[in-house]
Scaffold this active site. Structure first.
Site, PDB file in Angstrom:
ATOM      1  N   HIS A  31      -6.703 -43.230   7.740  1.00 17.82           N
ATOM      2  CA  HIS A  31      -6.710 -41.979   8.903  1.00 17.82           C
ATOM      3  C   HIS A  31      -5.361 -42.009   9.867  1.00 17.82           C
ATOM      4  CE1 HIS A  31      -9.576 -45.048  10.152  1.00 17.82           C
ATOM      5  NE2 HIS A  31      -8.838 -44.964  11.400  1.00 17.82           N
TER       6      HIS A  31
HETATM    7  P1  TYD Z   1     -13.748 -45.929   9.800  1.00 23.63           P
HETATM    8  O1  TYD Z   1     -12.736 -45.408  11.024  1.00 23.63           O
HETATM    9  O2  TYD Z   1     -12.886 -44.752   8.572  1.00 23.63           O
HETATM   10  O3  TYD Z   1     -13.096 -46.969   9.399  1.00 23.63           O
HETATM   11  P2  TYD Z   1     -12.529 -47.763   8.360  1.00 23.63           P
HETATM   12  O4  TYD Z   1     -10.378 -47.359   9.035  1.00 23.63           O
HETATM   13  O5  TYD Z   1     -12.302 -49.437   8.695  1.00 23.63           O
HETATM   14  O6  TYD Z   1     -11.999 -47.919   7.792  1.00 23.63           O
HETATM   15  O7  TYD Z   1     -14.841 -46.162  10.062  1.00 23.63           O
HETATM   16  C1  TYD Z   1     -16.035 -46.028   9.078  1.00 23.63           C
HETATM   17  C2  TYD Z   1     -17.238 -45.724   9.362  1.00 23.63           C
HETATM   18  O8  TYD Z   1     -17.998 -45.731  10.399  1.00 23.63           O
HETATM   19  C3  TYD Z   1     -17.858 -43.792   9.762  1.00 23.63           C
HETATM   20  O9  TYD Z   1     -18.289 -43.679   8.982  1.00 23.63           O
HETATM   21  C4  TYD Z   1     -17.553 -44.196  11.282  1.00 23.63           C
HETATM   22  C5  TYD Z   1     -18.311 -45.372  12.108  1.00 23.63           C
HETATM   23  N1  TYD Z   1     -17.573 -45.779  12.658  1.00 23.63           N
HETATM   24  C6  TYD Z   1     -18.225 -45.338  14.078  1.00 23.63           C
HETATM   25  O10 TYD Z   1     -19.407 -44.889  13.916  1.00 23.63           O
HETATM   26  N2  TYD Z   1     -18.143 -46.062  14.623  1.00 23.63           N
HETATM   27  C7  TYD Z   1     -17.089 -46.624  15.353  1.00 23.63           C
HETATM   28  O11 TYD Z   1     -16.442 -47.316  16.181  1.00 23.63           O
HETATM   29  C8  TYD Z   1     -16.309 -47.069  14.039  1.00 23.63           C
HETATM   30  C9  TYD Z   1     -14.752 -47.098  14.673  1.00 23.63           C
HETATM   31  C10 TYD Z   1     -16.130 -46.775  12.897  1.00 23.63           C
END
Ligand code: TYD
Length: 137
Positions: free
Chosen positions: A52
């Site tokens: 992302h």
């Molecule tokens: P995501 O940012 O997509 O993780 P990564 O980049 O590590 O693969 O986040 C994964 C899930 O966690 C998504 O459902 C959103 C949630 N999340 C939060 O609720 N708070 C946060 O601070 C972060 C980073 C993620």
């Protein structure tokens, strides 16, 4: 905001035979104030995270333990950065697509972020991201 702005920041390190110490001060050692900290741990072998971009968020990614790779991509150029030192952080500016892989067993990835969690700040679809950057899909 291109990937040339994404670079390793070497953080202060107080070397000590009792154990080393590193610290980070927002807007001093890194170019933003810190409003959130999160971390990834218990990452299974072969896992890939990220995939992302953020519209406005600044981040510093640190390998607190073990190692992993971060691939940063501005829709034009990409580079793969291996992180394996807890006194180094990778600064990722807004509007950069990132992918995380090659996690070593037991690794811990910590992120210092310039703002609280906001799903509206994400591009999760690569084509949407490219369009927002005015790139060819
Ligand atoms: P995501 O940012 O997509 O993780 P990564 O980049 O590590 O693969 O986040 C994964 C899930 O966690 C998504 O459902 C959103 C949630 N999340 C939060 O609720 N708070 C946060 O601070 C972060 C980073 C993620």
């Amino acid at each position: 905001m291109d990937i040339d702005k994404c670079s390793i920041i070497e953080l202060p390190k107080i070397s000590d035979p009792r154990g080393n110490l590193t610290f980070v001060e927002g807007s001093n050692h890194i170019p933003f104030d810190i409003r959130r900290v999160y971390y990834l741990y218990d990452v299974p072998g072969g896992a890939e995270r990220g995939g992302h971009a953020h519209k406005a968020l600044h981040q510093l990614i640190i390998a607190m333990s073990g190692s992993f790779d971060v691939v940063v991509n501005d829709g034009n150029k990409k580079k793969r950065i291996h992180l394996n030192r807890s006194y180094n952080g990778l600064y990722v500016c807004p509007m950069i697509w990132r992918e995380l892989d090659n996690f070593s067993s037991g690794s811990v990835l910590m992120v210092l972020a310039s703002n609280v969690y906001d799903e509206e700040d994400y591009y999760r679809d690569y084509n949407d991201y490219l369009s927002a950057r005015g790139r060819q899909i």
